[in-house]
Design an enzyme around this catalytic site. Structure first.
Site, mmCIF file in Angstrom:
data_model
loop_
_atom_site.group_PDB
_atom_site.id
_atom_site.type_symbol
_atom_site.label_atom_id
_atom_site.label_comp_id
_atom_site.label_asym_id
_atom_site.label_seq_id
_atom_site.Cartn_x
_atom_site.Cartn_y
_atom_site.Cartn_z
ATOM 1 N N ASN A 174 0.832 -1.195 0.000
ATOM 2 C CA ASN A 174 0.000 0.000 0.000
ATOM 3 C C ASN A 174 0.871 1.251 0.000
ATOM 4 O OD1 ASN A 174 0.591 -0.834 2.685
ATOM 5 N ND2 ASN A 174 -1.055 0.407 3.529
ATOM 6 N N ILE A 175 0.370 2.273 -0.681
ATOM 7 C CA ILE A 175 1.105 3.528 -0.833
ATOM 8 C C ILE A 175 0.129 4.651 -0.499
ATOM 9 C CG2 ILE A 175 2.444 4.974 -2.408
ATOM 10 C CD1 ILE A 175 2.855 2.387 -4.135
ATOM 11 N N GLU A 176 0.353 5.313 0.631
ATOM 12 C CA GLU A 176 -0.594 6.334 1.093
ATOM 13 C C GLU A 176 -0.190 7.726 0.615
ATOM 14 O OE1 GLU A 176 -1.080 5.661 5.326
ATOM 15 O OE2 GLU A 176 -2.221 3.817 4.906
ATOM 16 N N CYS B 174 -4.059 0.606 -2.552
ATOM 17 C CA CYS B 174 -3.899 -0.608 -1.756
ATOM 18 C C CYS B 174 -2.840 -1.530 -2.381
ATOM 19 C CB CYS B 174 -5.209 -1.391 -1.710
ATOM 20 S SG CYS B 174 -6.498 -0.622 -0.733
ATOM 21 N N GLU C 168 -3.029 -4.674 -3.108
ATOM 22 C CA GLU C 168 -3.547 -5.580 -4.144
ATOM 23 C C GLU C 168 -3.583 -4.878 -5.499
ATOM 24 O OE1 GLU C 168 -4.770 -4.861 -1.193
ATOM 25 O OE2 GLU C 168 -5.997 -6.463 -0.372
ATOM 26 N N CYS D 173 -10.625 -3.135 -4.229
ATOM 27 C CA CYS D 173 -9.683 -4.115 -4.783
ATOM 28 C C CYS D 173 -10.412 -5.358 -5.283
ATOM 29 C CB CYS D 173 -8.629 -4.486 -3.741
ATOM 30 S SG CYS D 173 -7.469 -3.143 -3.458
#
Ligand code: THU
Length: 144
Positions: free
Chosen positions: A44-46, A55, A57, A97
């Site tokens: 995940n990359i916020e 997310c 996935e 996702c």
């Protein structure tokens, strides 16, 4: 199709180490297996403005599709708070996702939701997204 669940979970655990989650402190890793046997991983990359967050996935799926892959057999997902002990991983794919995976994988995709290499639950995507709306629905609506 049979596959090595432990290896796929191991790849998801490794990908989780790259999670960028300074806001939720919830780190997720995913490993997506193509029908040809390749594995694409994601985390995940916020984002400071929150909603663009991607997310794990979808990171894995987008990496794979952007490399020309279209056929998948399984995905392993692991997630937990950053400060949680290693054996307390638990997550299942979010609704967005599930929908995005359904686009490319349909209901037959095996989703392995793991706490660790030897402890997982799995479901078909069709069980996680019953009566899913996929690309075929658009052609049905045109009467094709
Ligand atoms: N997250 C995922 O990466 N995958 C999931 O299946 C559930 C949620 C991420 C999004 C966000 O960065 C953090 O976990 C908390 O929701």
């Amino acid at each position: 199709m049979e596959f090595d669940r432990r290896a796929l979970i191991r790849a998801a655990v490794a990908a989780r180490k790259n999670a960028y989650a300074p806001y939720s402190h919830f780190a997720v890793g995913a490993a997506l297996l193509t029908k040809s046997g390749r594995v694409y991983t994601g985390c995940n990359i916020e984002c400071a403005s929150f909603s663009p967050t991607n997310c794990a996935e979808r990171t894995a799926l987008f990496k794979a599709v952007s490399e020309g892959e279209r056929e998948f057999s399984a995905i392993a997902v692991v997630g937990a708070r950053l400060d949680a002990p290693d054996d307390s991983l638990v997550t299942s794919p979010c609704g967005v996702c599930r929908q995005m995976l359904y686009e490319f994988c349909g209901g037959a995709l095996t989703v392995v939701m793991a706490k660790g290499e030897d402890d997982w639950t799995e479901r078909r995507l069709g069980e996680l997204l019953p009566l899913g709306f996929g690309p075929e629905k658009l052609s049905d609506a045109r009467g094709e």
